[in-house]
Design an enzyme around this catalytic site. Structure first.
Site, short mmCIF file in Angstrom:
data_model
loop_
_atom_site.label_atom_id
_atom_site.label_comp_id
_atom_site.label_asym_id
_atom_site.label_seq_id
_atom_site.Cartn_x
_atom_site.Cartn_y
_atom_site.Cartn_z
N GLY A 179 -1.90 -6.98 -5.65
CA GLY A 179 -2.58 -8.12 -5.06
C GLY A 179 -3.62 -8.65 -6.02
N GLN A 219 -11.51 -12.58 -8.38
CA GLN A 219 -11.40 -11.65 -9.51
C GLN A 219 -11.17 -12.35 -10.85
OE1 GLN A 219 -8.40 -9.26 -7.13
NE2 GLN A 219 -9.35 -7.64 -8.35
N LEU A 271 -8.20 -3.80 -9.49
CA LEU A 271 -8.13 -4.24 -10.89
C LEU A 271 -9.53 -4.55 -11.43
CD1 LEU A 271 -4.98 -6.53 -10.64
CD2 LEU A 271 -5.13 -4.25 -11.67
N GLU A 304 -7.93 -7.91 -0.27
CA GLU A 304 -8.05 -9.23 -0.92
C GLU A 304 -9.00 -10.14 -0.15
OE1 GLU A 304 -7.08 -8.98 -3.71
OE2 GLU A 304 -5.48 -7.50 -3.55
O1 GNR Z 1 -3.27 -3.18 -7.48
C1 GNR Z 1 -3.96 -2.86 -6.52
N1 GNR Z 1 -3.65 -1.74 -5.82
C2 GNR Z 1 -4.21 -1.41 -4.61
C3 GNR Z 1 -3.99 -0.12 -4.13
C4 GNR Z 1 -4.49 0.26 -2.91
C5 GNR Z 1 -5.22 -0.63 -2.17
C6 GNR Z 1 -5.48 -1.91 -2.63
C7 GNR Z 1 -4.97 -2.29 -3.85
S1 GNR Z 1 -5.24 -3.91 -4.43
C8 GNR Z 1 -5.15 -3.67 -6.15
C9 GNR Z 1 -5.20 -5.01 -6.87
C10 GNR Z 1 -6.55 -5.62 -6.62
O2 GNR Z 1 -7.56 -5.25 -7.14
N2 GNR Z 1 -6.61 -6.59 -5.76
O3 GNR Z 1 -7.77 -7.15 -5.44
NI NI Z 2 -9.29 -5.62 -5.81
#
Ligand code: GNR
Ligand code: NI
Length: 193
Positions: free
Chosen positions: A46, A51, A93, A135
């Site tokens: 996501g 971000q 991320l 998100e």
């Molecule tokens: O890639 C992502 N993995 C994830 C794993 C567990 C719960 C939420 C996430 S979201 C994250 C990507 C991200 O930072 N989205 O904002």
């Molecule tokens: Ni995130």
């Protein structure tokens, strides 16, 4: 299309509350495509516009193993269904290398606009529900580490400030794109005309 640089915790810009999208125009569609490319390249499941330092209520998610189930959520709204909560291991991320447990409502109804500007609604549970709630938190200036103890938050902030200073934090690169992710991007591009 472009891969966009990510903000990293504890960057104060991650605290910005995103504004609703007024019109799904070419500029928003370009943002959506760039965000999808950035999410797949990272790779992540996501990405919120916050971000990439764009403070509009735009989210992309693809929780599928094959990276072939891309969803675009513009001005997303959620309703919690029932009282069931589940604990998941979350990562972000914007908080690279940190994974910890967060408890959230399990079942939600999601309402949003898609990349065409048409209303969509669906019910989500499991990892899709976790990801969409994660998100939506970003759009509201919230990061998953806010749910952890103050002690952990402080340790994470110190570690990431040092890593950023040393140029040691990862940024998504073109090389990180799988063939299936590429297909998802091409399908979105075609759908947008
Ligand atoms: O890639 C992502 N993995 C994830 C794993 C567990 C719960 C939420 C996430 S979201 C994250 C990507 C991200 O930072 N989205 O904002
Ligand atoms: Ni995130």
């Amino acid at each position: 299309m472009a891969i966009l640089p990510l903000l990293h915790y504890p960057d104060p810009r991650l605290r910005t509350i995103a504004r609703p999208v007024a019109t799904v125009d070419d500029q928003v569609r370009r943002l959506v495509l760039d965000m999808a490319e950035t999410m797949y390249a990272a790779p992540g499941i996501g990405l919120a516009a916050t971000q990439v330092n764009v403070h509009l209520r735009v989210v992309v998610v693809d929780v599928s193993e094959a990276q072939n189930d891309l969803r675009v959520l513009i001005n997303p709204e959620i309703t919690i269904l029932g009282s069931d909560t589940k604990i998941h291991q979350e990562g972000c991320l914007s908080v690279p290398g940190v994974y910890d447990e967060v408890s959230r409502p399990d079942r939600i109804e999601v309402r949003a606009l898609n990349a065409q500007g048409d209303p969509v609604s669906f019910i989500a549970d499991g990892i899709l529900s976790v990801c969409i709630q994660h998100e939506l938190d970003h759009l509201n200036g919230k990061v998953f580490v806010d749910y952890l103890s103050r002690l952990k938050q402080g340790r994470i902030a110190t570690k990431l400030v040092k890593a950023e200073r040393d140029g040691a934090l990862p940024q998504p690169e073109e090389a990180g794109l799988s063939a299936t992710a590429h297909n998802s991007l091409m399908r979105l591009k075609a759908a947008l005309g």
